[in-house]
Motif scaffolding. Structure first.
Motif, mmCIF file in Angstrom:
data_model
loop_
_atom_site.group_PDB
_atom_site.id
_atom_site.type_symbol
_atom_site.label_atom_id
_atom_site.label_comp_id
_atom_site.label_asym_id
_atom_site.label_seq_id
_atom_site.Cartn_x
_atom_site.Cartn_y
_atom_site.Cartn_z
ATOM 1 N N HIS A 12 0.851 -1.191 0.000
ATOM 2 C CA HIS A 12 0.000 0.000 0.000
ATOM 3 C C HIS A 12 0.885 1.239 0.000
ATOM 4 O O HIS A 12 1.898 1.286 0.700
ATOM 5 N N PRO A 13 0.527 2.259 -0.777
ATOM 6 C CA PRO A 13 1.412 3.431 -0.874
ATOM 7 C C PRO A 13 1.595 4.200 0.432
ATOM 8 O O PRO A 13 2.606 4.874 0.606
ATOM 9 N N TYR A 14 0.665 4.078 1.358
ATOM 10 C CA TYR A 14 0.776 4.807 2.617
ATOM 11 C C TYR A 14 1.212 3.923 3.780
ATOM 12 O O TYR A 14 1.159 4.341 4.928
ATOM 13 N N PHE A 15 1.628 2.689 3.499
ATOM 14 C CA PHE A 15 2.049 1.806 4.573
ATOM 15 C C PHE A 15 3.290 2.340 5.284
ATOM 16 O O PHE A 15 3.385 2.291 6.507
ATOM 17 N N GLY A 16 4.235 2.907 4.542
ATOM 18 C CA GLY A 16 5.436 3.484 5.138
ATOM 19 C C GLY A 16 5.109 4.662 6.036
ATOM 20 O O GLY A 16 5.701 4.832 7.107
ATOM 21 N N VAL A 17 4.141 5.472 5.613
ATOM 22 C CA VAL A 17 3.721 6.611 6.425
ATOM 23 C C VAL A 17 3.084 6.119 7.724
ATOM 24 O O VAL A 17 3.319 6.680 8.795
ATOM 25 N N PHE A 18 2.298 5.065 7.628
ATOM 26 C CA PHE A 18 1.681 4.502 8.832
ATOM 27 C C PHE A 18 2.740 3.989 9.802
ATOM 28 O O PHE A 18 2.662 4.235 11.006
ATOM 29 N N PHE B 191 4.394 6.892 11.446
ATOM 30 C CA PHE B 191 3.492 7.479 12.440
ATOM 31 C C PHE B 191 3.508 6.672 13.732
ATOM 32 O O PHE B 191 3.570 7.239 14.826
#
Length: 134
Positions: free
Chosen positions: A8-14, A17
């Protein structure tokens, strides 16, 4: 349900966080523990002592007017709101090209009207005058 994927493209951001929400409070607690452990407790006597031949210092309360803070908050508020206008101005032709020019223009006029109402309210309350009314 198949196996979990991490694409998922936002997995790294999660993940960042989660790590920051754990690391930041732990860093604050560690800093607080270290500073309290290393701090010297009896410094008041040294602060009030005379330096060489200077006069004896008197402990005075720090009196900074709250009016200064109100003025600073108003400056930051209006400064940030003006910063919201810059991307709008840069992209206005794009919105006009796709047919949303009138809508976006009316939205900005309403935003400026809210700014004007806030500015007039602050002016009427005396928040912009440097002289204290107290």
């Amino acid at each position: 349900m198949s196996h979990a994927t991490f694409e998922h493209p936002y997995f790294g951001v999660f993940i960042l966080f989660v790590l920051v929400s754990i690391a930041f409070p732990m860093t604050l607690r560690l800093q607080r523990f270290i500073s309290r452990a290393l701090a010297k407790k009896d410094r008041e006597k040294l602060k009030l002592s005379t330096y060489e031949c200077g006069p004896t210092s008197n402990k005075q309360p720090n009196r900074i007017s709250t009016h200064f803070f109100i003025l600073a908050l108003l400056f930051i508020l209006f400064d940030i709101e003006v910063l919201f206008m810059v991307p709008w101005a840069l992209n206005f032709k794009l919105f006009e090209h796709i047919g949303l020019g009138i809508f976006v223009f009316v939205e900005m006029i309403s935003f400026i009207a809210f700014l004007l109402v806030g500015f007039i309210y602050a002016w009427k309350k005396g928040a912009l005058s440097w002289q204290s009314i107290e």
